[in-house]
Design a protein around this motif. Structure first.
Motif, PDB file in Angstrom:
ATOM      1  N   ASP A 106       0.691  -1.111  -0.187  1.00  0.00           N
ATOM      2  CA  ASP A 106      -0.056  -0.028  -0.097  1.00  0.00           C
ATOM      3  C   ASP A 106       0.847   1.292   0.041  1.00  0.00           C
ATOM      4  N   TRP A 107       2.001   1.116   0.830  1.00  0.00           N
ATOM      5  CA  TRP A 107       2.751   2.308   0.706  1.00  0.00           C
ATOM      6  C   TRP A 107       3.572   2.451  -0.585  1.00  0.00           C
ATOM      7  N   LEU A 108       4.082   1.331  -1.147  1.00  0.00           N
ATOM      8  CA  LEU A 108       4.910   1.580  -2.383  1.00  0.00           C
ATOM      9  C   LEU A 108       3.901   1.944  -3.514  1.00  0.00           C
ATOM     10  N   HIS A 109       2.461   1.388  -3.628  1.00  0.00           N
ATOM     11  CA  HIS A 109       2.029   1.667  -4.607  1.00  0.00           C
ATOM     12  C   HIS A 109       1.492   3.107  -4.658  1.00  0.00           C
ATOM     13  N   VAL A 110       1.083   3.525  -3.535  1.00  0.00           N
ATOM     14  CA  VAL A 110       0.723   4.990  -3.661  1.00  0.00           C
ATOM     15  C   VAL A 110       1.866   5.823  -3.962  1.00  0.00           C
ATOM     16  N   MET A 111       3.017   5.591  -3.541  1.00  0.00           N
ATOM     17  CA  MET A 111       4.207   6.522  -4.108  1.00  0.00           C
ATOM     18  C   MET A 111       4.385   6.452  -5.464  1.00  0.00           C
ATOM     19  N   LYS A 112       4.360   5.189  -6.044  1.00  0.00           N
ATOM     20  CA  LYS A 112       4.810   4.832  -7.495  1.00  0.00           C
ATOM     21  C   LYS A 112       3.837   5.651  -8.404  1.00  0.00           C
ATOM     22  N   VAL A 113       2.286   5.571  -8.041  1.00  0.00           N
ATOM     23  CA  VAL A 113       1.446   6.466  -8.721  1.00  0.00           C
ATOM     24  C   VAL A 113       1.571   7.967  -8.707  1.00  0.00           C
ATOM     25  N   ASN A 114       1.306   8.228  -7.271  1.00  0.00           N
ATOM     26  CA  ASN A 114       1.235   9.537  -7.145  1.00  0.00           C
ATOM     27  C   ASN A 114       2.514  10.566  -7.264  1.00  0.00           C
ATOM     28  N   PHE A 115       3.473  10.014  -6.875  1.00  0.00           N
ATOM     29  CA  PHE A 115       4.666  10.609  -7.163  1.00  0.00           C
ATOM     30  C   PHE A 115       5.361  10.241  -8.379  1.00  0.00           C
ATOM     31  N   GLY A 116       5.500   8.767  -8.327  1.00  0.00           N
ATOM     32  CA  GLY A 116       6.341   8.310  -9.584  1.00  0.00           C
ATOM     33  C   GLY A 116       5.727   8.690 -10.784  1.00  0.00           C
ATOM     34  N   GLY A 117       4.460   9.093 -11.054  1.00  0.00           N
ATOM     35  CA  GLY A 117       3.554   9.569 -12.282  1.00  0.00           C
ATOM     36  C   GLY A 117       4.022  10.925 -12.647  1.00  0.00           C
TER      37      GLY A 117
END
Length: 255
Positions: A106-117
């Motif tokens: 849950d931590w990694l997915h949110v970071m990958k989409v919200n910031f990584g995107g």
């Protein structure tokens, strides 16, 4: 129309704030590439709506968490719409939970989409902007990136990263004629925050907002359009709150 002849790519543009942004930019003359990941139907319907109103729009599938997909989104906008002048980084997800019980995924997915995107799409679009000496990037962040709220540690951290990235990218890009700003919405009812704006929780939060009401997606989109247009030509590195005054109040970070 102040955006006539320009092309905008809006990530997460099929619904909520993103769809409102697409409508606002199209109404002001911009051709719009509507990015979606899973909501193909709503994205194509929105593109058809814009076309029926006399505008230009395409629906483009892609996961902004994937750098190769981000590059493909930009390529499609350039090839199908004739260029790119505006990037609105709006795509986002939420997986709320307390730090103690939060799963690493849950931590990694949110970071990958919200910031990584934001990072991937910005990196993909910069060569186009730099080569022509002009371009606008607007990141849709959140007031959560500047404040704390129970159960929002991963989401708030991702938006805090977006805010810091906005400032740094603005500094690096200014000499190329590229402006980078962010809009920080407060509570605006969308699928992403439905649990916080409905029922007793929603009533409690509304009482903590100085203007005593939630925002509307159209109000957020109006500010995004302003930052995309010539009226904001002397703005870069700005974080613009659109929150009904919520960040002026000292609350407990919970309903």
């Amino acid at each position: 129309m102040k955006l006539q002849g320009q092309v905008a790519l809006v990530t997460g543009g099929s619904r909520g704030i993103g769809a409102a942004v697409c409508r606002a930019l199209a109404a002001d003359g911009a051709a719009v590439a509507i990015n979606y990941r899973g909501s193909r139907g709503p994205a194509e319907e929105l593109a058809a709506e814009i076309q029926a109103a006399g505008g230009r729009a395409i629906a483009v599938r892609g996961d902004v968490a994937d750098p190769a997909a981000a590059e493909e989104l930009v390529r499609r906008a350039v090839e199908d719409l004739g260029g790119i002048d505006i990037l609105v980084n709006n795509a986002g997800v939420a997986h709320d939970g307390l730090v103690y019980t939060m799963a690493m995924d849950d931590w990694l997915h949110v970071m990958k989409v919200n910031f990584g995107g934001v990072f991937h799409c910005t990196k993909a679009v910069l060569p186009h902007f730099m080569s022509k000496g002009a371009g606008v990037i607007v990141n849709v962040s959140s007031v959560m990136g500047e404040r704390g709220w129970i159960g929002e540690s991963n989401y708030a951290a991702s938006k805090g990263a977006v805010n810091a990235f906005t400032r740094c990218c603005a500094m690096e890009s200014a000499r190329f004629g590229v402006r980078v700003n962010a809009v920080l919405p407060g509570f605006a009812p969308t699928d992403l925050v439905a649990g916080l704006t409905e029922g007793a929780t929603g009533r409690s939060i509304r009482k903590q907002i100085p203007l005593r009401d939630f925002g509307r997606v159209q109000q957020i989109a109006d500010v995004v359009r302003f930052l995309c247009g010539p009226e904001s030509s002397y703005m870069t590195g700005s974080l613009v709150n659109v929150d009904g005054g919520a960040m002026t109040a000292l609350g407990l970070g919970r309903p």
